[in-house]
Design an enzyme around this catalytic site. Structure first.
Site, PDB file in Angstrom:
ATOM      1  CB  SER A 124     -14.338 -53.958  19.003  1.00 47.70           C
ATOM      2  OG  SER A 124     -13.138 -53.393  19.069  1.00 47.70           O
ATOM      3  CB  THR A 126     -12.231 -51.786  16.504  1.00 46.86           C
ATOM      4  OG1 THR A 126     -11.517 -51.555  15.275  1.00 46.86           O
ATOM      5  CG2 THR A 126     -13.367 -52.614  16.054  1.00 46.86           C
ATOM      6  CE1 TYR A 150     -12.727 -58.855  15.593  1.00 48.72           C
ATOM      7  CE2 TYR A 150     -11.733 -56.556  16.094  1.00 48.72           C
ATOM      8  CZ  TYR A 150     -12.339 -57.504  16.310  1.00 48.72           C
ATOM      9  OH  TYR A 150     -13.063 -57.719  17.895  1.00 48.72           O
ATOM     10  CE  LYS A 154     -16.448 -58.299  16.952  1.00 50.34           C
ATOM     11  NZ  LYS A 154     -17.209 -59.247  17.397  1.00 50.34           N
ATOM     12  CG  ASN A 180      -7.268 -52.073  24.489  1.00 47.71           C
ATOM     13  OD1 ASN A 180      -8.069 -51.141  24.194  1.00 47.71           O
ATOM     14  ND2 ASN A 180      -6.361 -52.525  23.555  1.00 47.71           N
ATOM     15  CG  LEU A 201       0.621 -54.405  25.006  1.00 44.63           C
ATOM     16  CD1 LEU A 201       2.182 -54.212  24.527  1.00 44.63           C
ATOM     17  CD2 LEU A 201       0.425 -53.187  25.952  1.00 44.63           C
ATOM     18  NE  ARG A 291      -0.678 -52.216  15.850  1.00 40.81           N
ATOM     19  CZ  ARG A 291      -1.456 -53.076  16.852  1.00 40.81           C
ATOM     20  NH1 ARG A 291      -1.052 -54.435  17.000  1.00 40.81           N
ATOM     21  NH2 ARG A 291      -2.227 -52.393  17.725  1.00 40.81           N
TER      22      ARG A 291
END
Ligand code: NAD
Ligand code: UD1
Length: 331
Positions: A124, A126, A150, A154, A180, A201, A291
């Protein structure tokens, strides 16, 4: 070529299985159905005319996994199985480390034991954590500023794959860093259908459109982006699935890493407009606080995948919205 797909009844896995079956690959799926439904197999069959082999099994059941490898000779593994809810990973870190990291170690162990030397892994964006730049390239440092367990699973699995490759000259791994993923198969038969309440989203937009949630919360309109909302690189899941085929065709010993994205950023407000254009309906939203852990803007540099895999995303956010609406309403 015979391929074992872990997590193959899930969202990205099922779309990839369709591409593989359409190209004549033989496919077996192993999935514990924690976040997917067995009926996906019927849908894959009605789209492709072929039914993949299926084993309902948790990767943590190592002896069960060994039996699967013992029964068939696989040429390659595509490894999607994993837990992916960021918020839940903060609450249950050990569950995430066990499922994602230990599950991968068991899988790699079985691969070694049964001489399967090729793996494609779902990573990811991320793993890039916090960076100074918005356009992310594969050689940027990873692992710093990842905000949740999480994301760290990865990062850890990427490192494990590099170590395994260092220990075994015949081992081939391709790490695909997804940006995404959105949209679904144009048939409208399969798509993202998470068990429980989603965090991302696009599934949230779907819930609002179906009246299951009253409104979309836009997490901040004061980011340093053109319209103030967060910007991400939304890639159609069919393009993403095709990226796996491109990777499989280019496997060679060692580890290679590729970003799979479109190379373009889209804001939350642009996503709302694209959904409204495709559906002809207004999407209710409210603007709320940012967020925690969110970045303002990130998108993929896709030069390496284009150059080395000969792969490029072709579908647009508008295509993904149309396909999503077909999946939601069957039209
Ligand atoms: P998904 O939840 O739809 O699919 C994952 C599948 O793995 C599910 O069918 C689930 O039942 C199965 N699974 C989970 N743990 C298992 C275990 N221990 N044993 C057997 N099966 C197990 O998720 P997805 O969106 O298709 O994601 C696939 C992969 O891509 C995941 O590894 C995810 O972390 C990664 N990824 C997803 C996104 C995204 O936004 N969807 C982005 C980046 C990376
Ligand atoms: C999130 C995760 C990331 C994970 C990725 C894919 C966080 C902090 N990051 O990334 O680790 O790899 O999903 O699973 O959770 N948005 C809203 N309202 C919503 C939901 C999202 O405005 O209800 C905005 C977000 O602020 C962001 C954009 O939409 O700007 C996309 O959010 P999301 O789909 O959660 O993906 P990421 O933030 O990229």
């Amino acid at each position: 070529m015979k391929i074992l797909v872990t997590g193959g009844t899930g969202y990205i896995g099922s779309h990839t299985v369709i591409e593989l079956l359409n190209l004549g690959f033989e496919v077996d799926i192993v999935d514990n159905l924690f976040n997917s439904k067995i009926t996906v197999l019927d849908k894959i069959e009605s789209i492709t005319g072929k039914r993949p082999g299926f084993f309902e099994l948790d990767l943590l059941n190592k002896s069960g996994l060994e039996k699967i490898f013992e029964a068939s000779k696989y040429d390659l593994v595509v490894h999607f199985a994993g837990l992916k809810a960021v918020g839940e990973s903060v609450e249950k870190p050990l569950t995430y480390y066990e499922n994602n990291v230990t599950g991968t170690i068991y899988l790699l162990d079985c691969m070694k034991k049964y001489c399967v030397e090729k793996i494609v892994f779902s990573s990811s964006a991320t793993v890039y954590g916090e960076q100074d730049a918005s356009r992310l390239t594969e050689e940027m440092q990873t692992g710093i500023g990842i905000t949740n367990p999480y994301g760290r699973t990865k990062f850890m699995i990427e490192e494990i794959l590099k170590d395994v490759a260092n220990s075994d000259a015949n081992f081939s791994a391709i790490i695909l860093r997804y940006f995404n993923p959105i949209g679904n198969h144009p048939s409208g038969l399969i798509g993202e259908d998470p068990n429980g309440i989603p965090n991302n989203l696009m599934p949230i937009i779907m819930r609002v459109a179906q009246g299951k949630s009253p409104e979309l919360k836009v997490y901040g309109d004061d980011y340093p982006t053109p319209d103030g909302s967060g910007v991400r690189d939304y890639i159609h899941v069919v393009d993403l699935a095709k990226g796996h085929v491109a990777a499989i065709n280019k496997m060679k010993p060692g580890v290679e890493i590729y970003n799979l994205g479109t190379g373009r950023g889209t804001s939350v407000f642009e996503m709302i407009k694209a959904f409204e254009k495709a559906s002809g309906e207004k999407l209710p939203f409210v603007i709320t606080e940012r967020r925690a852990g969110d970045l303002a803007e990130i998108f993929a540099d896709t030069t390496k995948a284009e150059r080395e895999l000969g792969w490029k995303a072709k579908l647009t956010v508008g295509d993904a919205m149309k396909d999503t609406i077909r999946f939601l309403y069957g039209k």
